[in-house]
Write a protein that holds these residues in place. Sequence first.
Motif, PDB file in Angstrom:
ATOM      1  N   ASN A   1      32.284  32.616  38.537  1.00 44.54           N
ATOM      2  CA  ASN A   1      33.361  33.593  38.668  1.00 44.54           C
ATOM      3  C   ASN A   1      34.254  33.191  39.847  1.00 44.54           C
ATOM      4  O   ASN A   1      34.033  32.159  40.471  1.00 44.54           O
ATOM      5  CB  ASN A   1      32.814  35.009  38.834  1.00 44.54           C
ATOM      6  CG  ASN A   1      31.905  35.129  40.039  1.00 44.54           C
ATOM      7  OD1 ASN A   1      31.938  34.317  40.954  1.00 44.54           O
ATOM      8  ND2 ASN A   1      31.092  36.171  40.037  1.00 44.54           N
ATOM      9  N   ARG A   2      35.249  34.011  40.149  1.00 45.79           N
ATOM     10  CA  ARG A   2      36.190  33.677  41.228  1.00 45.79           C
ATOM     11  C   ARG A   2      35.477  33.462  42.566  1.00 45.79           C
ATOM     12  O   ARG A   2      35.781  32.533  43.292  1.00 45.79           O
ATOM     13  CB  ARG A   2      37.220  34.800  41.409  1.00 45.79           C
ATOM     14  CG  ARG A   2      38.190  34.935  40.280  1.00 45.79           C
ATOM     15  CD  ARG A   2      39.157  36.079  40.575  1.00 45.79           C
ATOM     16  NE  ARG A   2      39.728  36.610  39.365  1.00 45.79           N
ATOM     17  CZ  ARG A   2      40.868  36.190  38.845  1.00 45.79           C
ATOM     18  NH1 ARG A   2      41.541  35.243  39.419  1.00 45.79           N
ATOM     19  NH2 ARG A   2      41.316  36.720  37.723  1.00 45.79           N
ATOM     20  N   GLN A   3      34.532  34.347  42.880  1.00 49.64           N
ATOM     21  CA  GLN A   3      33.837  34.257  44.155  1.00 49.64           C
ATOM     22  C   GLN A   3      33.005  32.975  44.241  1.00 49.64           C
ATOM     23  O   GLN A   3      33.005  32.301  45.272  1.00 49.64           O
ATOM     24  CB  GLN A   3      32.958  35.481  44.357  1.00 49.64           C
ATOM     25  CG  GLN A   3      32.292  35.521  45.709  1.00 49.64           C
ATOM     26  CD  GLN A   3      31.453  36.775  45.894  1.00 49.64           C
ATOM     27  OE1 GLN A   3      31.338  37.602  44.994  1.00 49.64           O
ATOM     28  NE2 GLN A   3      30.867  36.910  47.064  1.00 49.64           N
ATOM     29  N   SER A   4      32.321  32.617  43.167  1.00 53.73           N
ATOM     30  CA  SER A   4      31.495  31.411  43.212  1.00 53.73           C
ATOM     31  C   SER A   4      32.351  30.146  43.259  1.00 53.73           C
ATOM     32  O   SER A   4      31.994  29.169  43.919  1.00 53.73           O
ATOM     33  CB  SER A   4      30.531  31.358  42.026  1.00 53.73           C
ATOM     34  OG  SER A   4      31.227  31.231  40.809  1.00 53.73           O
ATOM     35  N   VAL A   5      33.507  30.164  42.578  1.00 55.91           N
ATOM     36  CA  VAL A   5      34.412  29.011  42.629  1.00 55.91           C
ATOM     37  C   VAL A   5      34.964  28.857  44.037  1.00 55.91           C
ATOM     38  O   VAL A   5      35.000  27.751  44.590  1.00 55.91           O
ATOM     39  CB  VAL A   5      35.556  29.147  41.594  1.00 55.91           C
ATOM     40  CG1 VAL A   5      36.621  28.085  41.816  1.00 55.91           C
ATOM     41  CG2 VAL A   5      35.010  29.069  40.186  1.00 55.91           C
ATOM     42  N   GLU A   6      35.367  29.969  44.647  1.00 60.81           N
ATOM     43  CA  GLU A   6      35.918  29.894  46.003  1.00 60.81           C
ATOM     44  C   GLU A   6      34.857  29.483  47.018  1.00 60.81           C
ATOM     45  O   GLU A   6      35.137  28.747  47.958  1.00 60.81           O
ATOM     46  CB  GLU A   6      36.552  31.220  46.401  1.00 60.81           C
ATOM     47  CG  GLU A   6      37.329  31.129  47.686  1.00 60.81           C
ATOM     48  CD  GLU A   6      38.183  32.358  47.943  1.00 60.81           C
ATOM     49  OE1 GLU A   6      38.782  32.408  49.038  1.00 60.81           O
ATOM     50  OE2 GLU A   6      38.273  33.244  47.073  1.00 60.81           O
TER      51      GLU A   6
END
Length: 168
Positions: free
Chosen positions: A55-60
């Motif tokens: 998700n966005r958090q894991s990608v960031e």
Amino acid sequence: MVQVLSDKSSFIKYGKIAVVLSLSLATCACSKSRSIRGYIFDAELADAITAGVDNRQSVESTLGTPTIRGTFSNDTWYYVSTTVRVRPVFWPEAKQHRVLAVGFNESGIVEKIENFDLDDMQKVSPVGGKTETRGRNVGFFQQIFGSLGRFGGQAPVGSQGGNGPNGS
């Protein structure tokens, strides 16, 4: 005591040394170099991103903040890296170019991952001329001397003492 260079041979000797030093400095200044602009890729980290899982958090947290987010929505993140060769007098030339595009769905889950390289790069030629804007056309001398006489002889605000934090 100061020794004076009186004979011609010592003057020539020091002159040759000065010429050699200046030529070596000039040669060093003209050397070409490479520089990385933008995101510094780690192939293992980029390959660790999985569609449907991250998700966005894991990608960031894995890749860091993106270089560019989508222009019209936050659904695509771009990680851009360009390695350029810089030569004196010439424009920088791109030797490597990589863009990792990570697309998210409405829930913030990674939907697609795309890789672009130097072959996908497009040259953009801007149109010449200028865009007309509102306002007036101010010439060179008007810019320099235009503010003469516009200011009264008053002191800056707060310098006469008053009810401010510094002016009691």
